[in-house]
Design a protein around this motif. Structure first.
Motif, PDB file in Angstrom:
ATOM      1  N   GLY A 171     100.117  58.748  98.140  1.00  0.00           N
ATOM      2  CA  GLY A 171     100.638  58.851  97.743  1.00  0.00           C
ATOM      3  C   GLY A 171     100.810  59.713  95.568  1.00  0.00           C
ATOM      4  O   GLY A 171     101.815  60.298  95.698  1.00  0.00           O
ATOM      5  N   HIS A 172      99.610  58.922  95.245  1.00  0.00           N
ATOM      6  CA  HIS A 172      99.100  59.456  94.323  1.00  0.00           C
ATOM      7  C   HIS A 172      99.022  60.897  94.362  1.00  0.00           C
ATOM      8  O   HIS A 172      99.156  61.203  93.755  1.00  0.00           O
ATOM      9  N   GLY A 176     100.935  64.880  93.369  1.00  0.00           N
ATOM     10  CA  GLY A 176     100.030  65.514  92.108  1.00  0.00           C
ATOM     11  C   GLY A 176      99.467  64.652  90.647  1.00  0.00           C
ATOM     12  O   GLY A 176      99.431  64.490  89.855  1.00  0.00           O
ATOM     13  N   HIS A 177      99.865  63.098  90.587  1.00  0.00           N
ATOM     14  CA  HIS A 177      99.643  61.575  90.118  1.00  0.00           C
ATOM     15  C   HIS A 177      98.037  61.462  89.661  1.00  0.00           C
ATOM     16  O   HIS A 177      97.557  61.656  88.891  1.00  0.00           O
ATOM     17  N   ALA A 255     105.380  56.689  88.024  1.00  0.00           N
ATOM     18  CA  ALA A 255     104.630  57.277  88.866  1.00  0.00           C
ATOM     19  C   ALA A 255     103.711  56.160  89.992  1.00  0.00           C
ATOM     20  O   ALA A 255     103.899  56.463  91.035  1.00  0.00           O
ATOM     21  N   GLU A 256     103.487  54.680  89.980  1.00  0.00           N
ATOM     22  CA  GLU A 256     103.031  53.721  90.621  1.00  0.00           C
ATOM     23  C   GLU A 256     104.716  53.972  91.523  1.00  0.00           C
ATOM     24  O   GLU A 256     104.339  53.563  92.691  1.00  0.00           O
ATOM     25  N   LEU A 257     105.271  52.992  90.642  1.00  0.00           N
ATOM     26  CA  LEU A 257     106.567  52.724  91.757  1.00  0.00           C
ATOM     27  C   LEU A 257     106.732  54.441  92.864  1.00  0.00           C
ATOM     28  O   LEU A 257     107.460  54.193  94.139  1.00  0.00           O
ATOM     29  N   ARG A 258     106.849  55.252  92.457  1.00  0.00           N
ATOM     30  CA  ARG A 258     107.006  56.952  93.351  1.00  0.00           C
ATOM     31  C   ARG A 258     105.466  56.850  94.640  1.00  0.00           C
ATOM     32  O   ARG A 258     106.151  57.099  95.976  1.00  0.00           O
ATOM     33  N   ALA A 259     104.571  56.323  94.088  1.00  0.00           N
ATOM     34  CA  ALA A 259     103.994  56.110  95.639  1.00  0.00           C
ATOM     35  C   ALA A 259     103.520  54.977  96.202  1.00  0.00           C
ATOM     36  O   ALA A 259     103.755  54.540  97.240  1.00  0.00           O
ATOM     37  N   ASP A 260     104.312  53.924  95.579  1.00  0.00           N
ATOM     38  CA  ASP A 260     105.591  53.048  96.536  1.00  0.00           C
ATOM     39  C   ASP A 260     105.670  53.021  97.339  1.00  0.00           C
ATOM     40  O   ASP A 260     106.406  52.657  98.563  1.00  0.00           O
ATOM     41  N   THR A 318     109.422  43.320  89.752  1.00  0.00           N
ATOM     42  CA  THR A 318     109.896  44.775  89.768  1.00  0.00           C
ATOM     43  C   THR A 318     109.502  45.701  91.412  1.00  0.00           C
ATOM     44  O   THR A 318     110.534  46.489  91.868  1.00  0.00           O
ATOM     45  N   ARG A 319     108.481  45.764  91.183  1.00  0.00           N
ATOM     46  CA  ARG A 319     107.659  47.123  92.397  1.00  0.00           C
ATOM     47  C   ARG A 319     107.998  46.398  93.924  1.00  0.00           C
ATOM     48  O   ARG A 319     108.870  46.763  94.857  1.00  0.00           O
ATOM     49  N   LEU A 320     108.359  44.999  93.939  1.00  0.00           N
ATOM     50  CA  LEU A 320     108.940  44.011  95.339  1.00  0.00           C
ATOM     51  C   LEU A 320     110.614  44.665  95.845  1.00  0.00           C
ATOM     52  O   LEU A 320     110.925  44.715  96.742  1.00  0.00           O
ATOM     53  N   HIS A 321     110.659  44.069  94.092  1.00  0.00           N
ATOM     54  CA  HIS A 321     112.966  44.641  94.498  1.00  0.00           C
ATOM     55  C   HIS A 321     113.231  46.651  94.434  1.00  0.00           C
ATOM     56  O   HIS A 321     113.850  46.545  94.987  1.00  0.00           O
TER      57      HIS A 321
END
Length: 327
Positions: A171-172, A176-177, A255-260, A318-321
Motif C-alpha cells: 500500500g505504501h 507513492g509514500h 499515510a500509515e492509515l491509508r496503507a492499512d 487508533t489503527r484497530l479502530h
C-alpha cells in the motif's frame, strides 16, 4: 486446561499459485493525498537545499571555472536514482542494512508475496524482496521497489499475518509514500547539512585566528537559512511554518492509515488486526515493566502528548479502530 497450540505458519489459502492466470490492474500505482502533502511540506527544505547547492556551485565556478549550472543540474537529476535498480540495491544493503533472502526464507516469503500481489492485481516481480537481521516485528517499503521484512516477522508470523504486513507495505508503494519519502529526504540533505555545520561551528571552541573564517561561514549559512525561511514563509505563511513538524508527522500517520486500508481492502483486515493486537500487547507489557533506579523500583513513564503529536505512526488502538469497518 492445556495451553492453546500456536497457529500454524502456513495458514494462508493460496489461490494464485504458479501457472494460474492473474489480471493486473491498469494503474497499480498512484499519487494519493498524503504523498502530495508530503511533497508540499518538503518544499521549504528543498528551497534551502537548492540555495546551498547554488552557493557551492558558485564557489566552484569561481575557483575551478566549472559552470555553476552543472552541479545544480546533476543534483536535481540525481533524484531519478531512487528508481534505478542497482542504486536501490546499494541503498538497501548499505543504508537500510538489508540482505537478500536465504533459500529457505525465499521459499517462505515468495509464495506469500505472490499471493498478495496477485490479489492486488500487481506484478510482484517488479519489486525486490529483502530481509533485515532483526528480532523485532517490522517491515519496510522504500525507494521505488524495495519491500523488506525482519527475520523475526518471517519466522514467527503465520502466513496470513505475514501477507497482511506485506499488503500494508505494498500500500505504501501503491500510494507513492515510499518514493516521496525518499525524495523528500534526499533533496533536503544539503539544507540539513548546512544547519548541522552551523551548530558544529557554534559549539566549537575557536581560536582568534579562526574566528573570522568561522564567522564568515556562519554569516553565509545564516543568510542562506534566512532566504530559505523567508521563501517558505512567503509560500505558506509564518504561522503554518511554525507547525511544520507537527503537520509532517500528521501526514505520516495518515499515510500509515491509508496503507492499512489498502491491506484491508485486499481482504487482510482480520490478519492485520491480529498483528496490531499482538504488537500493542507487547508494547503495553514492556511499558509496564519496572526497572531498578538507585535501588528503587520505578515504573516507566507513559509517552507524552508532545511525543505522540510528533510520531509518524498512529497508536495501535487508533489503527484497530480504523480497521473495524473491514472486519
Amino acid at each position: 486446561m492445556a495451553p492453546a497450540a500456536p497457529p500454524p505458519l502456513d495458514d494462508l489459502v493460496y489461490e494464485h499459485g504458479p501457472g494460474r492466470r492473474v489480471y493486473y490492474a491498469a494503474h497499480p500505482r498512484r499519487v494519493d493525498v498524503t504523498t502530495l502533502a508530503k511533497l508540499v511540506l518538503a518544499l521549504p527544505t528543498f528551497l534551502m537545499s537548492t540555495l546551498m547547492v547554488l552557493l557551492v556551485s558558485a564557489v566552484l565556478d569561481g575557483s575551478l571555472g566549472l559552470p555553476f549550472w552543472i552541479p545544480t543540474a546533476l543534483w536535481l537529476a540525481s533524484g531519478a536514482l531512487a528508481f534505478h535498480r542497482p542504486t536501490e540495491e546499494l541503498f538497501a544493503r548499505y543504508l537500510l542494512g538489508l540482505r537478500r533472502p536465504m533459500p529457505p526464507e525465499a521459499a517462505r516469503l515468495e509464495p506469500v508475496w505472490r499471493e498478495v500481489t496477485a490479489v492486488a492485481g500487481v506484478d510482484g516481480a517488479v519489486y525486490q524482496l529483502w530481509v533485515e537481521e532483526s528480532d523485532d516485528l517490522n517491515a519496510y517499503a522504500a525507494a521505488g521497489h524495495i519491500v523488506g521484512v525482519t527475520r523475526f516477522a518471517l519466522e514467527q508470523l503465520p502466513s496470513g499475518q505475514l501477507a497482511a504486513v506485506l499488503a500494508h507495505e505494498l500500500g505504501h508503494h501503491a500510494g507513492g509514500h515510499a518514493w516521496s519519502s525518499l525524495l523528500s529526504h534526499w533533496y533536503g540533505l544539503p539544507g540539513r547539512a548546512a544547519w548541522r555545520a552551523l551548530r558544529v561551528v557554534a559549539r566549537s571552541i575557536v581560536t582568534p585566528a579562526r574566528c573570522a573564517v568561522y564567522l564568515s561561514i556562519g554569516v553565509l549559512l545564516l543568510a542562506v537559512g534566512g532566504l530559505g525561511s523567508t521563501a517558505a514563509a512567503i509560500l505558506y505563511g509564518l504561522p503554518l511554518l511554525l507547525v511544520f513538524p507537527y503537520l509532517s508527522a500528521a501526514v505520516g500517520r495518515r499515510a500509515e492509515l491509508r496503507a492499512d486500508r489498502h491491506a484491508a481492502q485486499l481482504g487482510f483486515a482480520p490478519n492485520l488486526a491480529e498483528v496490531f493486537q499482538t504488537m500493542h500487547a507487547d508494547r503495553t507489557l514492556s511499558r509496564r515493566r519496572t526497572f531498578a533506579v538507585g535501588g528503587e523500583r520505578t515504573q516507566r513513564e507513559p509517552e507524552s502528548a508532545h511525543a505522540r503529536l510528533l510520531s509518524t505512526h498512529p497508536d495501535f488502538p487508533t489503527r484497530l479502530h480504523h480497521l473495524r469497518g473491514y472486519l
